[in-house]
Design a protein around this motif. Structure first.
Motif, PDB file in Angstrom:
ATOM      1  N   GLU A 107       0.393  -0.803  -0.195  1.00  0.00           N
ATOM      2  CA  GLU A 107      -0.273  -0.127   0.110  1.00  0.00           C
ATOM      3  C   GLU A 107       0.454   1.324   0.019  1.00  0.00           C
ATOM      4  O   GLU A 107       0.376   2.709  -0.637  1.00  0.00           O
ATOM      5  CB  GLU A 107      -0.919   0.035   1.225  1.00  0.00           C
ATOM      6  CG  GLU A 107      -1.928  -1.234   1.067  1.00  0.00           C
ATOM      7  CD  GLU A 107      -2.671  -1.133   2.408  1.00  0.00           C
ATOM      8  OE1 GLU A 107      -3.774  -2.207   2.883  1.00  0.00           O
ATOM      9  OE2 GLU A 107      -2.302  -0.679   3.216  1.00  0.00           O
ATOM     10  N   ALA A 108       2.333   1.402   0.482  1.00  0.00           N
ATOM     11  CA  ALA A 108       3.196   1.907   0.372  1.00  0.00           C
ATOM     12  C   ALA A 108       3.562   2.723  -0.501  1.00  0.00           C
ATOM     13  O   ALA A 108       4.822   3.949  -0.435  1.00  0.00           O
ATOM     14  CB  ALA A 108       3.929   2.323   2.133  1.00  0.00           C
ATOM     15  N   GLY A 109       3.643   1.805  -1.283  1.00  0.00           N
ATOM     16  CA  GLY A 109       4.166   2.034  -2.808  1.00  0.00           C
ATOM     17  C   GLY A 109       5.701   1.197  -2.708  1.00  0.00           C
ATOM     18  O   GLY A 109       7.139   1.071  -3.021  1.00  0.00           O
ATOM     19  N   HIS A 110       5.821   0.230  -1.361  1.00  0.00           N
ATOM     20  CA  HIS A 110       7.059  -0.731  -1.232  1.00  0.00           C
ATOM     21  C   HIS A 110       7.816  -1.889  -1.892  1.00  0.00           C
ATOM     22  O   HIS A 110       6.548  -2.004  -2.602  1.00  0.00           O
ATOM     23  CB  HIS A 110       7.736  -0.753   0.600  1.00  0.00           C
ATOM     24  CG  HIS A 110       7.761   0.360   0.767  1.00  0.00           C
ATOM     25  ND1 HIS A 110       8.693   1.879   0.965  1.00  0.00           N
ATOM     26  CD2 HIS A 110       7.295   1.238   2.105  1.00  0.00           C
ATOM     27  CE1 HIS A 110       8.832   2.304   1.396  1.00  0.00           C
ATOM     28  NE2 HIS A 110       8.200   2.052   2.476  1.00  0.00           N
ATOM     29  N   ASP A 111       8.496  -2.287  -1.758  1.00  0.00           N
ATOM     30  CA  ASP A 111       8.341  -4.441  -2.317  1.00  0.00           C
ATOM     31  C   ASP A 111       9.501  -5.372  -1.374  1.00  0.00           C
ATOM     32  O   ASP A 111      10.308  -5.439  -1.574  1.00  0.00           O
ATOM     33  CB  ASP A 111       9.847  -3.308  -3.878  1.00  0.00           C
ATOM     34  CG  ASP A 111       9.638  -4.817  -4.621  1.00  0.00           C
ATOM     35  OD1 ASP A 111       9.067  -5.606  -4.211  1.00  0.00           O
ATOM     36  OD2 ASP A 111      10.698  -5.075  -4.568  1.00  0.00           O
ATOM     37  N   PRO A 112       7.695  -5.696  -1.050  1.00  0.00           N
ATOM     38  CA  PRO A 112       8.249  -6.904  -0.526  1.00  0.00           C
ATOM     39  C   PRO A 112       8.803  -8.042  -1.254  1.00  0.00           C
ATOM     40  O   PRO A 112       8.491  -8.225  -2.016  1.00  0.00           O
ATOM     41  CB  PRO A 112       7.179  -6.932   0.736  1.00  0.00           C
ATOM     42  CG  PRO A 112       6.240  -6.308  -0.231  1.00  0.00           C
ATOM     43  CD  PRO A 112       6.386  -5.363  -1.167  1.00  0.00           C
ATOM     44  N   VAL A 113       9.790  -8.401  -0.083  1.00  0.00           N
ATOM     45  CA  VAL A 113      10.547  -9.832  -1.016  1.00  0.00           C
ATOM     46  C   VAL A 113      10.380 -11.191  -0.259  1.00  0.00           C
ATOM     47  O   VAL A 113      10.708 -10.492   1.354  1.00  0.00           O
ATOM     48  CB  VAL A 113      11.647  -9.725  -1.456  1.00  0.00           C
ATOM     49  CG1 VAL A 113      12.014 -11.343  -1.994  1.00  0.00           C
ATOM     50  CG2 VAL A 113      11.845  -8.794  -2.957  1.00  0.00           C
TER      51      VAL A 113
END
Length: 367
Positions: free
Chosen positions: A22-28
């Motif tokens: 939602e915050a525009g980050h890239d979770p891996v």
């Protein structure tokens, strides 16, 4: 940001991944079962590592060591081979303070990360979490809140072994907020706040009150704090077949009246209908106050001061959202002056008490 996460498919991990996206980050996600080389490759280009993976209900004590200590050692070995030292936040447990297999394994995992910090200078934060609750936690596993929510919402029995048992609880949204704060600005301390305290008996009683609110229509102060978090959690365990519930409509030739919601200290909400030409009301209050909103049709509100006989009239309709208030000492009624059924929302500042209704009949226009 690129955030590498162990335990991404777990309870906290699922909530964290959604919020990061939602915050525009890239979770891996760093899946279980990867070897050192695979972990290192998966963390390539990462900015931060969130270490959530662990074991808390294994079949043997050895699995505590393998799942909590072994996984952490594997992660640290992979981290050592990266071009730069990555900041790591580890969700440990308050059980690390206790001498039991789970607590010992969590403390040993902490020590592995503390050695990594000492050797590399990497930023490492260890957060000892209390019992975490919230949506998507697995019931009948290791969370009493999840189990009670699941069972109570489905009419299944619960077991309260000792109502006085003290619980320390953290809400998953607050945990996620703290982890996201570390990702944005790594620091040596990740404090999850607030931490709530209640007893097992208080927990079961509160969740049963949420269940019973569908029949009593009484809802507590669920807008802030612990009750807000517990209420959201309880509702998240409803079966989809139980998302809706019926209300009682009191119908007569004038139309219908339906109570929607009752609160302990902020009054009650309802709505009523009236057919064309129908007048409802014709009474006054000494202390009770009300707010009316016409959401369908056209209405004429008529008022009369019970001492001075002063009159006042207000015409409103759904075309112009307008709240009309009733005033103590003024008799009032409402007439449908339109051609269609009128629908009116109503809030009263207090719950209706049949023994003390504070509603005295008094004509308005024909007094």
């Amino acid at each position: 940001m690129r955030i590498a996460i162990t335990g991404a498919n777990g309870f906290i991990g699922k909530n964290l991944v959604v919020r990061l996206r939602e915050a525009g980050h890239d979770p891996v996600a760093l899946p279980h079962g990867l070897d050192v080389a695979q972990l290192r490759e998966a963390m390539s280009g990462a900015d931060v590592v969130v270490h959530l993976a662990g074991v808390n209900r294994p079949e043997t004590e050895a699995e505590f060591v393998a799942g909590n200590v072994g996984m952490t050692e594997l992660l640290v070995e992979a981290l050592r081979g990266l071009p730069r030292s990555l900041p790591v936040v580890f969700t440990s447990s308050i059980q690390a303070e206790r001498d039991n297999p789970y607590g010992r394994s969590k403390r040993e995992a902490e020590l592995v990360l503390e050695r990594y910090r000492a050797e590399t200078g990497a930023m490492v934060a260890i957060s000892r979490l209390p019992n975490v609750f919230g949506k998507w936690c697995r019931p009948n596993y290791n969370s009493v809140v999840a189990t009670f929510c699941y069972n109570i919402s489905r009419g299944l029995p619960i077991t309260v072994s000792d109502p006085a048992t003290a619980l320390r609880l953290a809400y998953v949204d607050d945990v996620v907020e703290a982890l996201m704060g570390f990702a944005a600005q790594p620091s040596a301390h990740v404090d999850v706040a607030p931490v709530y305290e209640m007893t097992l008996g208080e927990l079961s009683s509160q969740l049963e009150a949420f269940r019973d609110s569908r029949s009593s229509l009484v809802t507590g102060a669920v807008g802030t704090g612990l009750l807000r978090a517990l209420h959201a959690t309880y509702v998240s365990y409803l079966d989809p077949s139980n998302f809706a519930y019926d209300l009682v409509a009191h119908t007569d030739p004038r139309g219908s009246f339906v109570e929607v919601l009752r609160t302990l200290d902020s009054g009650q909400f309802s709505f009523f209908t009236a057919h064309p030409g129908i007048t409802r009301g014709g009474h006054y209050h000494h202390t009770k106050t009300e707010k009316f909103l016409v959401i369908q049709g056209e209405a004429r509100f008529a008022f009369r001061h019970i001492l001075t006989d002063q009159r006042h009239e207000i015409r409103t309709s759904s075309a112009r959202p307008q709240v009309v208030e009733t005033v103590p000492g003024w008799s009032h009624d409402i007439t449908n002056v339109g051609e269609d059924t009128m629908v009116v929302m109503l809030w009263a500042n207090e719950l209706f008490d049949r023994d003390r209704p504070d509603t005295i009949a008094a004509k308005v226009l024909d007094a």
